[in-house]
Structures are given as structure tokens and as C-alpha cells.
Design an enzyme around this catalytic site. Structure first.
Site, PDB file in Angstrom:
ATOM      1  N   ASP A  15      -5.996  -0.003  -4.203  1.00 39.92           N
ATOM      2  CA  ASP A  15      -7.352   0.525  -4.426  1.00 39.92           C
ATOM      3  C   ASP A  15      -7.537   1.877  -3.756  1.00 39.92           C
ATOM      4  O   ASP A  15      -6.836   2.222  -2.801  1.00 39.92           O
ATOM      5  CB  ASP A  15      -8.402  -0.431  -3.817  1.00 39.92           C
ATOM      6  CG  ASP A  15      -8.591  -1.680  -4.652  1.00 39.92           C
ATOM      7  OD1 ASP A  15      -7.753  -1.939  -5.542  1.00 39.92           O
ATOM      8  OD2 ASP A  15      -9.577  -2.404  -4.392  1.00 39.92           O
TER       9      ASP A  15
ATOM     10  N   HIS B  52      -4.249  -0.916  -0.397  1.00 41.99           N
ATOM     11  CA  HIS B  52      -4.885   0.381  -0.632  1.00 41.99           C
ATOM     12  C   HIS B  52      -3.872   1.513  -0.547  1.00 41.99           C
ATOM     13  O   HIS B  52      -2.973   1.487   0.307  1.00 41.99           O
ATOM     14  CB  HIS B  52      -6.009   0.621   0.381  1.00 41.99           C
ATOM     15  CG  HIS B  52      -7.178  -0.312   0.226  1.00 41.99           C
ATOM     16  ND1 HIS B  52      -7.182  -1.598   0.704  1.00 41.99           N
ATOM     17  CD2 HIS B  52      -8.388  -0.141  -0.397  1.00 41.99           C
ATOM     18  CE1 HIS B  52      -8.331  -2.183   0.406  1.00 41.99           C
ATOM     19  NE2 HIS B  52      -9.087  -1.328  -0.264  1.00 41.99           N
TER      20      HIS B  52
HETATM   21 ZN    ZN Z   1     -12.324   0.167  -2.644  1.00 44.17          ZN
END
Ligand code: ZN
Length: 504
Positions: free
Chosen positions: A304, A462
Site C-alpha cells: 500500500d 507497504h
Molecule cells: Zn494506506
């Protein structure tokens, strides 16, 4: 004019004419002469009366008891003497101080033929006005039984003695269990008394407390059964009122929708309490699905908040080297980012929509603002790569509570994005790399311990700038997966959704 002058004058006239009459009759001449003597005597009497006449003084005010601190503006008395107005000659000795209680003597003097005439007036300045007693607050005071009586305040102002508030005496008289009379009495220094009574009524103004059995926010799947668990009600005075609770509303579990069940109860004094239970009847998509209906033993690596120029290229390098496909939930990007997005598409990964912006406060304002946020990025990706992204992930996940400022928005959005043809994915394995996880070892541990062979595994990671801990853990995670018999795949339109249950 003095009456005595009139009487004397009339007698004088009478005798004068009687004497005149008798003198004309020879027979009575002898009587007429003494009568004339009498006339002379009367003239002398008139003269004496005139000389010793007292002046007349008409005093104002007639009332000599006067209220203090009031302007009575007493006028000079009217006086006359010897048929003349002698007001101007009146000498006034002494003054009256109306601001001070007391007995004042005023002497009025008028000069007369043989000296001086004096008249004394006594004026008593008194205070006969009771103090003004003022009660603050309501004179009919309602006091909750759960609270102490709080004196709302009072004041006593006297025209003469000024502020007497500190002299107010308070007496309490208990009339009954529910009534107390509070009497305020104050006396000024002249003994004038003012009194007022406040009636304090003790009231039960505390409503019963309703406690729901079970949750106040329920989510049911369409086709299931709603079981009313009821509620309990306790009143401090009346005790258990559970049996008096009135339940209104119903849940139609065959139809999607938000239902409200209300619970109401009143105590014996009419204090009402109510509670609500919100029941959402939803279709399958709002139920948490944690990969159990997905392909068992598959790992979907998801990244992400990228792309970032420092981390994303290196992650792509590792994935290429390990021949693993992943899914990138991206944000808006610049020219450097665009090259990375193109590379992600070119190397067989899934470019998915996280959102043009990640700002919770703006994107969760409304359904429209959220949909605009993903549409804007979808169009940009399409323009950059020709790829039409329809896989999404809500910033914060569908179970986020950061959107609570807009109650119910996540429940609406979960339905809305699906209705608009998107699939959204949460996760069932979290690396913790956006939280308090500090080391690549911790990222590795979180991921490998979260994996399960009996379901599909969506791993949250992430690729934002500086996230070296995930970058450095990635190779080992992939090695672990491969060596433990997992398969790595990227999310596609055909991947069953892995979703949390909305919390808002
Ligand atoms: Zn996010």
C-alpha cells in the site's frame, strides 16, 4: 379674619344704633347717654383686641411624622397678621434632616407690635418601610432527590438601613418527606420586618436506566433470524422496571436495510428513558470474510501507499528475481511514480486503487467524495498505462474507525463500491509495518506467523518511502512461503474478496 373682630363689630353697631334711637325719644334720653359710653368702651375693646392679636401661622405639612430618605420639600408656612400676609416675615429656626431618623424642632418667629410671636413644630423623621427582600431563583424550588439543596441566593435592601442581606435569618421547616419550607426573615433597625418563604419540593427527576441485552449495533445477514434479547431497566426509586419496558420496532431479515428497535420505560413519576438498538440487515459483502472462501494456501502480497522511488523499484526487483506476482494499492503519483506504475503493469503485477488521496477527513466526507477519490486515480492509471484498475482497498481498511466523524459511511461505501463494479480487499495477515513495528525481523515474524494453509492469505505491507524493514524482510518471507508449500498470486477480478466487517 378673626371671628372676635366680627362679633365685637356687630355688638358695637347694635349698641350704637340703639343709643342713637333712644336719644331721639325724650323719654329714654337718660338711657341713651350711658349707652354711648358703652360704645366707647367697645371701641377701646376693639383696639385692645387689635393690639394683642396673635399672628396666624399655617404649617405644612400638617402631618409631623415623616418617612426618612424621602424628599418632603416642606414649604415656608403661610402667615397673616392684622389682615395682612406676613409670610415673608416668618423666621424659621432649625432644620429637618430627612436622611436621619430623629425628632426635629422647628421654631417659626413673627415680629408683633409688642415683641415676637413664636410657634414650635415637632417633626419626627421615621423609617416605617420594611426592607425589600428578594429571593433569587424560583420561589417554588424543585429539588432533585439525588442532589443537595443549593441556595439560589437572596438579598435584603432597606431604604434607610441599606444592605441588610447579612442580617437575613433563614429557618427551615420540614413539612413532609417531599417538602421543606425555607423562610427568610429580615428586620431593619426600626423593627420593620420583611419575610418570604421558598417552598422546596423534592422531586424524582432521575429516569430509569435501560441496559440492552446484547449489542446496540447488530449486523445480520439477509435470511437469518433476529432474536430479541430485550433489555433491563432499573430505577433508583422504583427498582426493577424490566417488565415495564416497551419494545417497538421490528427487523425484517429478509430485506436488506437498517432497522431500529426502541426500548422505552417510565418510572412512577413519569421520567422516561429510552434506548435504541440498530440492526443492519446486510448482504454477504458486509460480513467479514477472512479468506476462508478463497484458494487455500495462496499468499497475496499487497503493498500500500506507493509508489515510492526509493522502495518500490527494489521491491519490484526482488519480486522479479523470485518470480512472484503481487498487488500494489497505489496513491496518486508523479512522473517518477508513473514509470513505476507502468513497470508494475508490465511485470504482471496488479495495480489497484488505494485512492488519489489518503486523507481520511476529506475522502470519507461522503459517498461522492470517496467515489471521486478512486475514480480520479482509476482514470489516471488508465491514461498512464491503459490498464483499468477495479480492485480497491479503503485507506485504513473497511473496518476503520477513523471515519467515525461520518457515521455509517464505511457500511455505505462497502456496498457502494461493489455496486459500482469494484472489488475491495482488506487483509487477514498484517505485517504491522505501518504501525509500531521497527525491524525487518518483526515484519518477517508478523507475516510468517499470520499465514495459514487452510485459507487464502492477503498480506498487508507497504512500499512507502523509507520502508526498508519490509524491503529487507521480503526475500525471506517469499522463501518461507515457498518452502512451506504456499503459492504466491496477485489479486485479480476473480479473486474472492477478503474483507473485514465494517465498524462504521
Ligand atoms: Zn494506506
Amino acid at each position: 379674619m378673626n371671628l372676635i373682630y366680627i362679633i365685637e363689630f356687630l355688638i358695637f353697631i347694635f349698641i350704637f344704633f340703639l343709643a342713637l334711637f333712644l336719644l331721639k325719644i325724650k323719654k329714654y334720653k337718660k338711657i341713651g347717654t350711658p349707652l354711648f359710653l358703652l360704645v366707647i368702651i367697645f371701641i377701646i375693646c376693639l383696639g385692645i383686641t387689635f393690639c394683642f392679636e396673635k399672628p396666624q401661622i399655617v404649617l405644612t405639612p400638617e402631618n409631623t411624622i415623616l418617612e426618612a430618605k424621602v424628599d418632603h420639600s416642606i414649604k415656608t408656612p403661610f402667615a397673616y397678621y392684622h389682615f395682612q400676609d406676613v409670610t415673608k416675615q416668618v423666621e424659621v429656626v432649625g432644620t429637618v434632616d430627612y436622611n436621619h431618623i430623629g425628632s426635629y424642632e422647628i421654631t417659626y418667629k413673627i415680629p408683633t407690635l409688642f415683641g415676637e410671636y413664636t410657634q414650635v413644630q415637632v417633626i419626627d423623621v421615621v423609617d416605617t418601610t420594611p426592607p425589600e427582600l428578594t429571593l433569587e431563583g424560583d420561589i417554588n424550588y424543585k429539588q432533585s432527590y439525588s442532589k443537595e439543596y443549593e441556595e439560589p441566593g437572596y438579598s435584603a435592601i432597606d431604604t434607610y438601613d441599606e444592605n441588610l442581606t447579612e442580617k437575613v435569618k433563614i429557618t427551615k421547616e420540614i413539612i413532609s418527606d417531599t417538602q421543606t419550607n425555607i423562610t427568610y426573615t429580615v428586620s431593619d433597625n426600626s423593627g420593620n420586618i420583611a419575610t418570604k418563604t421558598r417552598v422546596v419540593t423534592i422531586v424524582d427527576d432521575i429516569p430509569p436506566k435501560i441496559t440492552l441485552n446484547g449489542s446496540s449495533n447488530m449486523t445480520l445477514l439477509v435470511g437469518t433470524t433476529y432474536t430479541e434479547k430485550g433489555a433491563k431497566a432499573i430505577d433508583e426509586k422504583d427498582g426493577d422496571l424490566t417488565s415495564a419496558i416497551q419494545i417497538e420496532g421490528s427487523v425484517n431479515t429478509s430485506k436488506e436495510g437498517d432497522y431500529t428497535i426502541s426500548y422505552k420505560v417510565s418510572d412512577s413519576k413519569g421520567n422516561e428513558a429510552s434506548q435504541k438498538r440498530n440492526v443492519s440487515v446486510v448482504k454477504e459483502q458486509l460480513k467479514a470474510r477472512m479468506g476462508e472462501d478463497g484458494e487455500p494456501g495462496v499468499i497475496y502480497l499487497t503493498f500500500d501507499d506507493g509508489p515510492s522511488s526509493s522502495i518500490t523499484p527494489k521491491i519490484l526487483d526482488i519480486l522479479k528475481q523470485k518470480n512472484v506476482k503481487a498487488t500494489f494499492f497505489i496513491l496518486n503519483y508523479n512522473a517518477t511514480g508513473e514509470a513505476l506504475v507502468k513497470r508494475e503493469v508490465a511485470e504482471g503485477h496488479t495495480v489497484a486503487i488505494h485512492g488519489y488521496s489518503h486523507d481520511y477527513n476529506s475522502i470519507y466526507q461522503s459517498v461522492d467524495s470517496y467515489m471521486n477519490n478512486i475514480t480520479k486515480l482509476r482514470e489516471k492509471i488508465k491514461a498512464s498505462t491503459g490498464y483499468d484498475a477495479t480492485i480497491t482497498r479503503f485507506p485504513g481498511g473497511s473496518s476503520n474507525t477513523v471515519s467515525k466523524f461520518n457515521p455509517g459511511i464505511m457500511t455505505k461505501l462497502c456496498k457502494e463500491v461493489v455496486a459500482r463494479g469494484y472489488k475491495y480487499f482488506d487483509w487477514n495477515v498484517s505485517s504491522g509495518d505501518a504501525g509500531d513495528v521497527k525491524t525487518s525481523q518483526a515484519v518477517y515474524n508478523n507475516v510468517t506467523k499470520g499465514l495459514s494453509k487452510s485459507r487464502a492469505n492477503v498480506v498487508l505491507m507497504h512500499d512507502f518511502s523509507g520502508n526498508t524493514k519490509t524491503l529487507n524482510a521480503l526475500s525471506s518471507i517469499i522463501d518461507f512461503g515457498i518452502s512451506h508449500g504456499y503459492t504466491f498470486k496477485n489479486i485479480t477480478k476473480n479473486t474472492p474478496m477478503v474483507t473485514h466487517k465494517p465498524n462504521n
